[in-house]
Design a protein around this motif. Structure first.
Motif, PDB file in Angstrom:
ATOM      1  N   GLY A  56     -50.607 -21.781  30.667  1.00 19.36           N
ATOM      2  CA  GLY A  56     -51.569 -22.145  31.702  1.00 19.36           C
ATOM      3  C   GLY A  56     -52.353 -20.977  32.263  1.00 19.36           C
ATOM      4  O   GLY A  56     -53.111 -21.137  33.224  1.00 19.36           O
ATOM      5  N   ARG A  57     -52.182 -19.813  31.705  1.00 21.92           N
ATOM      6  CA  ARG A  57     -52.914 -18.637  32.170  1.00 21.92           C
ATOM      7  C   ARG A  57     -54.111 -18.374  31.252  1.00 21.92           C
ATOM      8  O   ARG A  57     -54.092 -18.745  30.083  1.00 21.92           O
ATOM      9  N   PRO A  58     -55.145 -17.684  31.746  1.00 23.31           N
ATOM     10  CA  PRO A  58     -56.235 -17.282  30.839  1.00 23.31           C
ATOM     11  C   PRO A  58     -55.684 -16.485  29.663  1.00 23.31           C
ATOM     12  O   PRO A  58     -55.918 -16.819  28.508  1.00 23.31           O
ATOM     13  N   THR A 255     -55.464 -31.630  26.302  1.00 24.58           N
ATOM     14  CA  THR A 255     -55.587 -31.863  27.746  1.00 24.58           C
ATOM     15  C   THR A 255     -54.571 -31.061  28.564  1.00 24.58           C
ATOM     16  O   THR A 255     -54.743 -30.883  29.772  1.00 24.58           O
ATOM     17  N   LEU A 256     -53.496 -30.614  27.907  1.00 24.34           N
ATOM     18  CA  LEU A 256     -52.394 -29.968  28.635  1.00 24.34           C
ATOM     19  C   LEU A 256     -52.477 -28.451  28.644  1.00 24.34           C
ATOM     20  O   LEU A 256     -51.600 -27.788  29.199  1.00 24.34           O
ATOM     21  N   THR A 257     -53.510 -27.870  28.012  1.00 20.40           N
ATOM     22  CA  THR A 257     -53.463 -26.428  27.787  1.00 20.40           C
ATOM     23  C   THR A 257     -54.629 -25.658  28.412  1.00 20.40           C
ATOM     24  O   THR A 257     -55.007 -24.605  27.911  1.00 20.40           O
ATOM     25  N   ALA A 258     -55.191 -26.176  29.498  1.00 19.22           N
ATOM     26  CA  ALA A 258     -56.215 -25.398  30.216  1.00 19.22           C
ATOM     27  C   ALA A 258     -55.595 -24.079  30.680  1.00 19.22           C
ATOM     28  O   ALA A 258     -54.399 -24.045  30.972  1.00 19.22           O
ATOM     29  N   PRO A 259     -56.372 -23.019  30.792  1.00 15.07           N
ATOM     30  CA  PRO A 259     -57.787 -22.881  30.435  1.00 15.07           C
ATOM     31  C   PRO A 259     -57.977 -22.676  28.929  1.00 15.07           C
ATOM     32  O   PRO A 259     -56.991 -22.542  28.203  1.00 15.07           O
ATOM     33  N   TYR A 260     -59.234 -22.617  28.495  1.00 16.00           N
ATOM     34  CA  TYR A 260     -59.552 -22.766  27.073  1.00 16.00           C
ATOM     35  C   TYR A 260     -60.255 -21.565  26.441  1.00 16.00           C
ATOM     36  O   TYR A 260     -60.756 -20.695  27.133  1.00 16.00           O
ATOM     37  N   PRO A 267     -62.515 -22.717  32.184  1.00 18.10           N
ATOM     38  CA  PRO A 267     -61.451 -23.240  33.037  1.00 18.10           C
ATOM     39  C   PRO A 267     -61.070 -24.704  32.821  1.00 18.10           C
ATOM     40  O   PRO A 267     -59.972 -25.102  33.184  1.00 18.10           O
ATOM     41  N   SER A 268     -61.991 -25.497  32.260  1.00 22.78           N
ATOM     42  CA  SER A 268     -61.682 -26.928  32.172  1.00 22.78           C
ATOM     43  C   SER A 268     -62.040 -27.472  30.798  1.00 22.78           C
ATOM     44  O   SER A 268     -62.868 -26.905  30.075  1.00 22.78           O
ATOM     45  N   LEU A 269     -61.432 -28.597  30.474  1.00 24.88           N
ATOM     46  CA  LEU A 269     -61.711 -29.225  29.186  1.00 24.88           C
ATOM     47  C   LEU A 269     -63.148 -29.733  29.134  1.00 24.88           C
ATOM     48  O   LEU A 269     -63.793 -29.697  28.077  1.00 24.88           O
TER      49      LEU A 269
ATOM     50  N   ARG B 315     -51.581 -30.307  33.507  1.00 24.77           N
ATOM     51  CA  ARG B 315     -52.784 -29.738  34.109  1.00 24.77           C
ATOM     52  C   ARG B 315     -53.996 -30.645  33.896  1.00 24.77           C
ATOM     53  O   ARG B 315     -55.053 -30.412  34.463  1.00 24.77           O
ATOM     54  N   GLY B 317     -56.349 -30.981  31.778  1.00 23.48           N
ATOM     55  CA  GLY B 317     -57.628 -30.406  31.407  1.00 23.48           C
ATOM     56  C   GLY B 317     -58.250 -29.468  32.416  1.00 23.48           C
ATOM     57  O   GLY B 317     -59.386 -29.045  32.248  1.00 23.48           O
ATOM     58  N   GLU B 318     -57.509 -29.151  33.479  1.00 27.22           N
ATOM     59  CA  GLU B 318     -58.050 -28.242  34.497  1.00 27.22           C
ATOM     60  C   GLU B 318     -57.090 -27.067  34.688  1.00 27.22           C
ATOM     61  O   GLU B 318     -55.885 -27.251  34.756  1.00 27.22           O
ATOM     62  N   SER B 319     -57.643 -25.894  34.821  1.00 26.99           N
ATOM     63  CA  SER B 319     -56.825 -24.722  35.091  1.00 26.99           C
ATOM     64  C   SER B 319     -56.207 -24.830  36.483  1.00 26.99           C
ATOM     65  O   SER B 319     -56.872 -25.230  37.428  1.00 26.99           O
TER      66      SER B 319
END
Lengths: 334, 334
Positions: A56-58, A255-260, A267-269, B315, B317-319
């Motif tokens: 869930g981190r950048p 959908t579960l792995t933001a950010p991208y 930050p978002s899908l 999450r 789709g959102e960080s």
């Protein structure tokens, strides 16, 4: 819908030799923070199986608060890839597992010999390695990552709503998701994101391929998200023609792995959809189209296997991690 | 054997209101690294349920590689205590759970309001809190730590070999362990280490008591392991008469929690036995006596409940964690 594009996720991936005992050992090693310099970082720290198989981190944080430049790829369904890491520099799961242990900013061990010494200092591991690999001196890095890879092959998420749809249950996904699926095909996402994991992987004999990202460096989103500073596969091969080539990532559970993105800066899908459409397909998506794509991508959340916490082999009254001095500051106390 | 000294571990500890749903929520929060500033540290990071309920380090490492001055106490059987932390500054499990979240060198959140904002940003948590606590606005720090404490009350390890021995099975522990038990009593360990958790705790109505450590500051082991620099309970009360007072730690599963003492500077259980005998009881133990004591203490390893990995709320789709810049160094890449 083109049946070539969309394929159900396989429900089993075991290789010959993936015994329950080896898988259980691999699970222990995957969760064991003692394989890191500080005793605080395990494979699961950045590839968290309680979440999207990521952190869930950048970009990930390893020992001593250090961070790397790339976003942790999910470990879920990672078996459905013909290479590992964003730049594909490892051919197999086992080869991949060797990297983070000795990376300064991840698990921070000085070398695989230190990893092996640490494991040998935990008596129950010695017994377990010998039982599984059938010889004395069975604790080798090759055997350790072989066990980790066996465990990782169990980390698959079949039976998503989309898989039920593909199996013929028309009501398994919404009309909006179907519109998203059709859009996903019609604008060309499936050029790269097709097959069971929606990453162009076709099966165990698949040959690793890489794609240009960003394809269109003039997209205004390229600067916003710093998408050209990472040379990708060129850093592996040294070949300028490999500049900005990356592996196509798995879209299952996206959908579960933001950010991208490889740098985790999107930050978002929703924004990730806009980035990919703009840079790869020269498409400027309307908000409703983004919403439809997300409805489709949401159907790719699979069924996660129930995983029991391993009992890690005990320290048996002896410290395993080398003592580390405490700083002189005045911190919170246990 | 004095029946006052040794008591079987209770096999249940649930409080009224500890519903399965609340316990499950508490489990999720216990394992959720998103409750830390960097998204990398959960309760389980330092109180690892795959191990001895601790982290195997001299002192714990929190966000950004920071460390504190004290050794992480085990969370296993922590319900069998009348106060929490080495200096007893929290009266309950719930009160304890509030500390590390906002400690700079542990989970590093700026305040409980930040913790609550983080939880509120994860939609499935909102639903779950409301379902359990039955009101809108149910996401409060009090409810969060109430759930964590409910989960922690399930973290008990009954049915050790020693419990079977106490229940009448004379063959449950070895003759050597029995000699160790008798020595444990005869030299006076049981002055402090008695009762079900071998920490003087007598039951839910027990009043917190603290003991002087080291009692004999002239022991040569005091300097070797730096046992006097921590003022213990004096740091809580400000009262000089509380200098060097500490809570008596639980001895259940003590074989699994090396290294030892409040500062984690004693590397082995053997040396810990020598330290305690020398500083508290003015006894200089022979090697065989140490070996017998360890044989006894080994019988305190209990049966660990099987724990299924929670699925942490997604999450979607959102960080959730705020982006953190990456350093300029050239690190290992995913």
């Amino acid at each position: 819908m083109d049946a070539q594009d969309f394929v159900p996720l396989p429900t089993t991936t075991a290789q010959a030799g993936d015994t329950p005992e080896k898988i259980e050992l691999g699970k222990k090693l995957f969760f064991d923070p003692r394989l890191s310099a500080t005793g605080t970082v395990s494979c699961n720290s950045c590839h968290n199986l309680m979440e999207g198989g990521d952190d869930g981190r950048p970009t990930s944080m390893g020992v001593d608060g250090l961070t790397g430049p790339r976003n942790a790829p999910t470990v879920w369904n990672s078996v459905f890839q013909s290479s590992q890491f964003w730049d594909g520099r490892a051919a197999t799961l086992a080869e991949q597992a060797m990297g983070p242990m000795v990376a300064d900013v991840e698990m921070g061990m000085t070398g695989h010999d230190q990893v092996i010494r640490r494991i040998k200092n935990i008596p129950d591991y010695a017994d377990e390695f010998e039982r599984i690999f059938g010889q004395t001196g069975a604790i080798t890095i090759e055997n350790a990552v072989d066990a980790i890879a066996a465990f990782e092959r169990t980390l698959i998420t079949p039976d998503s709503d989309f898989d039920r749809f593909l199996a013929g249950d028309q009501s398994a996904i919404s009309a909006k998701a179907i519109r998203g699926m059709e859009l996903f095909e019609s604008i060309g996402c499936t050029e790269c994101h097709s097959g069971p994991a929606l990453n162009n992987w076709t099966g165990p004999d698949d040959v690793a391929e890489f794609v240009d990202f960003p394809r269109d460096a003039d997209s205004p989103l390229v600067d916003r998200y710093d998408l050209v500073s990472d040379l990708g596969r060129q850093q592996v091969t040294g070949d300028e023609s490999d500049a900005h080539l990356f592996k196509v990532p798995v879209l299952r559970n996206i959908t579960l792995t933001a950010p991208y993105m490889h740098n985790g800066k999107v930050p978002s899908l929703a924004e990730a959809c806009r980035v990919m459409a703009s840079t790869q397909l020269d498409e400027d998506l309307a908000d409703e189209e983004v919403s439809e794509l997300i409805a489709f991508l949401s159907t790719l959340e699979g069924r996660f296997p129930e995983i029991t916490l391993p009992r890690l082999p005990s320290r048996s009254g002896e410290s395993v991690i080398d003592p580390i001095p405490t700083p002189d500051n005045e911190p919170h106390q246990n």
